[in-house]
Design an enzyme around this catalytic site. Structure first.
Site, PDB file in Angstrom:
ATOM      1  N   SER A  21      27.583  53.816  31.989  1.00 57.32           N
ATOM      2  CA  SER A  21      27.895  52.864  30.910  1.00 57.32           C
ATOM      3  C   SER A  21      27.915  53.534  29.534  1.00 57.32           C
ATOM      4  CB  SER A  21      26.855  51.741  30.904  1.00 57.32           C
ATOM      5  OG  SER A  21      27.094  50.913  29.784  1.00 57.32           O
ATOM      6  N   SER A  23      27.852  51.584  26.874  1.00 60.55           N
ATOM      7  CA  SER A  23      27.293  50.576  25.975  1.00 60.55           C
ATOM      8  C   SER A  23      26.046  51.056  25.227  1.00 60.55           C
ATOM      9  CB  SER A  23      26.990  49.288  26.738  1.00 60.55           C
ATOM     10  OG  SER A  23      28.201  48.722  27.176  1.00 60.55           O
ATOM     11  N   LYS A  72      26.874  40.054  37.488  1.00 61.78           N
ATOM     12  CA  LYS A  72      27.535  39.106  36.576  1.00 61.78           C
ATOM     13  C   LYS A  72      27.556  37.665  37.100  1.00 61.78           C
ATOM     14  CE  LYS A  72      30.658  41.950  33.881  1.00 61.78           C
ATOM     15  NZ  LYS A  72      32.043  42.203  33.511  1.00 61.78           N
ATOM     16  N   ASP A 108      33.759  39.129  27.700  1.00 62.65           N
ATOM     17  CA  ASP A 108      34.831  40.009  28.214  1.00 62.65           C
ATOM     18  C   ASP A 108      36.220  39.494  27.823  1.00 62.65           C
ATOM     19  OD1 ASP A 108      33.377  42.031  29.448  1.00 62.65           O
ATOM     20  OD2 ASP A 108      33.264  40.979  31.375  1.00 62.65           O
ATOM     21  N   GLY A 133      44.967  41.701  40.284  1.00 64.78           N
ATOM     22  CA  GLY A 133      43.527  41.608  40.553  1.00 64.78           C
ATOM     23  C   GLY A 133      43.088  40.161  40.632  1.00 64.78           C
ATOM     24  N   TYR A 234      39.228  52.507  31.586  1.00 66.02           N
ATOM     25  CA  TYR A 234      39.282  53.465  30.467  1.00 66.02           C
ATOM     26  C   TYR A 234      38.850  54.865  30.883  1.00 66.02           C
ATOM     27  CZ  TYR A 234      34.498  51.709  30.292  1.00 66.02           C
ATOM     28  OH  TYR A 234      33.232  51.306  30.633  1.00 66.02           O
ATOM     29  N   GLY A 255      41.342  50.216  28.623  1.00 62.91           N
ATOM     30  CA  GLY A 255      40.304  49.202  28.441  1.00 62.91           C
ATOM     31  C   GLY A 255      39.219  49.529  27.433  1.00 62.91           C
TER      32      GLY A 255
HETATM   33  P1  NDP Z   1      35.738  43.276  41.066  1.00 67.70           P
HETATM   34  O1  NDP Z   1      34.987  44.076  42.057  1.00 67.70           O
HETATM   35  O2  NDP Z   1      35.296  41.899  40.744  1.00 67.70           O
HETATM   36  O3  NDP Z   1      37.297  43.206  41.545  1.00 67.70           O
HETATM   37  C1  NDP Z   1      37.945  44.376  41.986  1.00 67.70           C
HETATM   38  C2  NDP Z   1      39.450  44.133  42.050  1.00 67.70           C
HETATM   39  O4  NDP Z   1      40.081  45.377  42.383  1.00 67.70           O
HETATM   40  C3  NDP Z   1      39.850  43.131  43.136  1.00 67.70           C
HETATM   41  O5  NDP Z   1      41.002  42.432  42.703  1.00 67.70           O
HETATM   42  C4  NDP Z   1      40.179  44.068  44.315  1.00 67.70           C
HETATM   43  O6  NDP Z   1      41.100  43.517  45.234  1.00 67.70           O
HETATM   44  C5  NDP Z   1      40.848  45.210  43.582  1.00 67.70           C
HETATM   45  N1  NDP Z   1      40.835  46.463  44.329  1.00 67.70           N
HETATM   46  C6  NDP Z   1      39.769  47.286  44.527  1.00 67.70           C
HETATM   47  N2  NDP Z   1      40.147  48.371  45.247  1.00 67.70           N
HETATM   48  C7  NDP Z   1      41.470  48.220  45.512  1.00 67.70           C
HETATM   49  C8  NDP Z   1      42.445  49.011  46.199  1.00 67.70           C
HETATM   50  N3  NDP Z   1      42.150  50.191  46.768  1.00 67.70           N
HETATM   51  N4  NDP Z   1      43.725  48.558  46.270  1.00 67.70           N
HETATM   52  C9  NDP Z   1      44.048  47.382  45.698  1.00 67.70           C
HETATM   53  N5  NDP Z   1      43.188  46.589  45.015  1.00 67.70           N
HETATM   54  C10 NDP Z   1      41.907  47.007  44.920  1.00 67.70           C
HETATM   55  O7  NDP Z   1      35.798  44.185  39.749  1.00 67.70           O
HETATM   56  P2  NDP Z   1      36.015  43.757  38.228  1.00 67.70           P
HETATM   57  O8  NDP Z   1      37.034  42.691  38.171  1.00 67.70           O
HETATM   58  O9  NDP Z   1      34.705  43.526  37.579  1.00 67.70           O
HETATM   59  O10 NDP Z   1      36.587  45.112  37.595  1.00 67.70           O
HETATM   60  C11 NDP Z   1      37.902  45.578  37.873  1.00 67.70           C
HETATM   61  C12 NDP Z   1      38.224  46.778  36.987  1.00 67.70           C
HETATM   62  O11 NDP Z   1      38.173  46.410  35.602  1.00 67.70           O
HETATM   63  C13 NDP Z   1      37.219  47.923  37.165  1.00 67.70           C
HETATM   64  O12 NDP Z   1      37.958  49.116  37.159  1.00 67.70           O
HETATM   65  C14 NDP Z   1      36.352  47.833  35.930  1.00 67.70           C
HETATM   66  O13 NDP Z   1      35.857  49.093  35.553  1.00 67.70           O
HETATM   67  C15 NDP Z   1      37.329  47.301  34.890  1.00 67.70           C
HETATM   68  N6  NDP Z   1      36.661  46.545  33.813  1.00 67.70           N
HETATM   69  C16 NDP Z   1      36.818  46.966  32.515  1.00 67.70           C
HETATM   70  C17 NDP Z   1      36.221  46.271  31.487  1.00 67.70           C
HETATM   71  C18 NDP Z   1      36.414  46.745  30.073  1.00 67.70           C
HETATM   72  O14 NDP Z   1      35.665  46.324  29.179  1.00 67.70           O
HETATM   73  N7  NDP Z   1      37.388  47.581  29.816  1.00 67.70           N
HETATM   74  C19 NDP Z   1      35.398  45.062  31.714  1.00 67.70           C
HETATM   75  C20 NDP Z   1      35.307  44.688  33.129  1.00 67.70           C
HETATM   76  C21 NDP Z   1      35.929  45.419  34.121  1.00 67.70           C
HETATM   77  P3  NDP Z   1      40.567  42.779  46.590  1.00 67.70           P
HETATM   78  O15 NDP Z   1      40.194  41.378  46.151  1.00 67.70           O
HETATM   79  O16 NDP Z   1      41.760  42.803  47.477  1.00 67.70           O
HETATM   80  O17 NDP Z   1      39.404  43.570  47.099  1.00 67.70           O
END
Ligand code: NDP
Length: 286
Positions: A21, A23, A72, A108, A133, A234, A255
């Protein structure tokens, strides 16, 4: 770090893992800049220890924490109160402790919208948006885009059922209809929507360092400079998606700005002070 003494106020982040992190660096720079006698600490509770972790925040008088994966959603039942944003997002990324009363908040989505508007001059009401996503961040992004005036939105997720569930949840909390396309780059509906979209947002972890993105459903040609492509990732700063989008002439963003603005909003919620945005930005190396 601020000199810690008997009057230091503690806040921090709970996550597992939490070592990656940014943060703590960002918030401690902000406390130094504003002269607040506060310190921001990373906490790595065991994954099943949510109840005792929340009790610890109350018991130790920790002023506030950010919340990251995998806590979360699971902290929600232990909050005394939730903001509208947290309810709509179904997730908490910021806990505010006022005299032992814990409010779960979510910055967020607002952080994402602030980044779009303030750093890129992009107004979400400009046109259709496509979100890849269906996890926690996708929900925050979708809800915040709708609240910010986006009136045509579509989702595509590897697990289609999860996208349909998210579309249903969004309908229940906001009354808005979100379309769901299959995770297939050649799908006619998706191709057409992708070309019309003014904003495309990656809320999956495809593109994270070390994670391959085979089969990512992006049609070969985006429509170019009239589009903005935003990747919540990011690290790395430029994902394969952003590289492809840049070649098509689209405006691209990673991000880091969302991280900055959600952090600034958390800082303001805890301290009641305006966040020193430039200091926080520099601390992130942005
Ligand atoms: P979640 O675990 O809640 O969701 C993950 C998502 O990624 C799901 O839609 C999942 O699909 C998909 N996914 C994971 N692996 C694969 C793959 N190999 N192929 C296709 N789809 C895939 O995570 P978050 O929503 O919390 O976070 C998602 C991203 O956003 C992360 O990279 C995180 O670091 C980033 N993020 C950035 C923030 C910022 O401040 N910039 C804040 C929050 C998140 P499925 O449902 O099919 O598994």
């Amino acid at each position: 770090m601020t000199d810690i003494n008997g009057k230091t106020t503690v806040c921090g982040i709970i996550g597992n893992p939490v070592e990656h992190s940014l943060s703590p660096v960002m918030h401690n720079a902000a406390f130094r800049q504003t002269g607040l006698n506060w310190v921001y600490v990373p906490f790595r509770p065991a994954i099943g220890a949510v109840e005792t972790t929340v009790a610890g925040i109350r018991g130790l008088g920790i002023a506030g924490v950010n919340v990251t994966v995998p806590f979360k959603e699971v902290v929600i039942p232990f909050m005394d109160d939730l903001t509208d944003e947290a309810v709509c997002c179904g997730a908490v990324n910021t806990i505010i402790n006022r005299g032992g009363k814990l409010t779960g908040h979510n910055t967020d989505g607002s952080g994402f919208i602030r980044d779009l508007r303030e750093e890129y001059g992009f107004d979400p009401s400009r046109g259709p948006a496509l979100v890849w996503g269906a996890g926690g961040s996708a929900r925050a992004v979708v809800v915040s885009l709708l609240r910010a005036g986006c009136n045509e939105l579509a989702l595509v997720n590897r697990g289609r059922e999860r996208a349909l569930d998210l579309a249903r949840a969004v309908y229940q909390t906001t009354g808005a209809t979100v379309r769901v396309f299959p995770w297939v780059a050649q799908d006619d509906g998706l191709v057409d929507f992708t070309r019309r979209a003014k904003l495309l947002v990656n809320c999956t972890s495809v593109g994270l360092s070390g994670q391959a993105g085979e089969g990512f459903p992006l049609p070969d040609e985006l429509s170019g400079p009239s589009q903005m492509v935003y990747d919540l990732i990011y690290n790395p700063p430029r994902t394969p998606l952003l590289t492809r989008a840049e070649k098509s002439g689209a405006v691209i963003a990673n991000g880091l700005g969302m991280l900055l603005h959600q952090g600034a909003l958390s800082f303001e919620a805890w301290t009641g002070r305006r966040a020193p945005l430039e200091t926080m930005r520099r601390a992130l190396g942005k």
